[in-house]
Write an enzyme that holds these catalytic residues in place. Sequence first.
Site, short mmCIF file in Angstrom:
data_model
loop_
_atom_site.label_atom_id
_atom_site.label_comp_id
_atom_site.label_asym_id
_atom_site.label_seq_id
_atom_site.Cartn_x
_atom_site.Cartn_y
_atom_site.Cartn_z
CE LYS A 18 33.54 36.19 42.42
NZ LYS A 18 32.91 35.21 41.47
CE1 TYR A 58 31.24 38.51 37.67
CE2 TYR A 58 30.18 39.72 39.44
CZ TYR A 58 31.20 38.91 38.98
OH TYR A 58 32.19 38.50 39.84
CG ASN A 121 33.64 31.66 42.25
OD1 ASN A 121 33.38 32.80 42.63
ND2 ASN A 121 33.78 31.35 40.97
CG HIS A 124 36.37 39.12 39.50
ND1 HIS A 124 35.67 38.59 38.44
CD2 HIS A 124 37.13 40.13 38.99
CE1 HIS A 124 35.99 39.26 37.33
NE2 HIS A 124 36.86 40.20 37.64
CD GLU A 135 36.78 42.69 35.23
OE1 GLU A 135 36.14 41.93 34.50
OE2 GLU A 135 37.71 42.30 35.98
O1 CDP Z 1 34.96 34.13 37.64
P1 CDP Z 1 35.40 33.34 36.41
O2 CDP Z 1 36.02 34.24 35.37
O3 CDP Z 1 36.26 32.17 36.76
O4 CDP Z 1 34.07 32.71 35.79
P2 CDP Z 1 33.01 33.32 34.76
O5 CDP Z 1 32.68 32.24 33.79
O6 CDP Z 1 33.49 34.63 34.22
O7 CDP Z 1 31.73 33.56 35.65
C1 CDP Z 1 31.62 34.69 36.50
C2 CDP Z 1 31.07 34.24 37.82
O8 CDP Z 1 29.74 33.77 37.63
C3 CDP Z 1 31.79 33.09 38.49
O9 CDP Z 1 32.97 33.46 39.17
C4 CDP Z 1 30.72 32.57 39.43
O10 CDP Z 1 30.61 33.38 40.60
C5 CDP Z 1 29.47 32.74 38.59
N1 CDP Z 1 29.11 31.49 37.89
C6 CDP Z 1 28.03 30.73 38.36
O11 CDP Z 1 27.39 31.12 39.32
N2 CDP Z 1 27.70 29.55 37.73
C7 CDP Z 1 28.39 29.13 36.66
N3 CDP Z 1 28.04 27.99 36.06
C8 CDP Z 1 29.47 29.88 36.17
C9 CDP Z 1 29.81 31.06 36.82
MG MG Z 2 35.23 35.80 34.28
#
Ligand code: CDP
Ligand code: MG
Length: 146
Positions: A18, A58, A121, A124, A135
Site C-alpha cells: 500500500k 473496495y 496497514n 493487502h 482482485e
Molecule cells: O485488509 P483486511 O482484509 O485485513 O481488512 P478489511 O476489513 O477487509 O478492510 C480493508 C481495509 O480497510 C483495511 O486493510 C484497512 O486499510 C481499511 N480499514 C480501516 O481503515 N479501518 C478499519 N476499521 C478497518 C479497515
Molecule cells: Mg479484506
Amino acid sequence: MGLNFKKMTTNRTFTMIKPDAVKSGYAGKILNQICDAGFKIVAMKFTRLSKEKAGEFYAVHAARPFYGELVDFMSSGPIVAAILEKENAVEDFRTLIGATDPSKAAPGTIRALYAKNVGENAVHGSDSNENAQIEGSFHFAGTEIF
Ligand code: CDP
Ligand code: MG
C-alpha cells in the site's frame, strides 16, 4: 495406488503493497519477506490507483465509515500490485501479513513490522480464493500473469 487426493485449495493470492509502505521505502523488504516465505511472484506492477479505481476495488466496504478515507489513502501514491503463488496461498498469506490492526498483528508479521495503523496497514491480502481471482483480474491482463 489409486488417486492421490489433495486438499482443494487454489494456489494463488493477490496482494498490494500500500502507499504508506511504498512511501516509507519498505517495498523491497516486504517483497523479500514474501519470497522468503515461499511465495513465487507470477505477476507484478508498480502503479497508482485513481480514486475511481480504488473505490471500485473496495466497493464491498462502501457502507463502512472508513470507506472515504480508505479510497483517499489507496489512491494517494504508488502501490506494488502482485499475484503470488504457493500451496494454500490465500490462508498462508493472511498469516504472513497479520491482523488488519497492526497493534493486534502477531510479532514478525508484515503488518506488525511495517504498518502504521489500522488504515495505513502496509499490505493487502485477498481473503478467499474467489476474491483472489477477482482482485488479480482487476489489476492484470492475462498476458501479464506468468
Ligand atoms: O485488509 P483486511 O482484509 O485485513 O481488512 P478489511 O476489513 O477487509 O478492510 C480493508 C481495509 O480497510 C483495511 O486493510 C484497512 O486499510 C481499511 N480499514 C480501516 O481503515 N479501518 C478499519 N476499521 C478497518 C479497515
Ligand atoms: Mg479484506
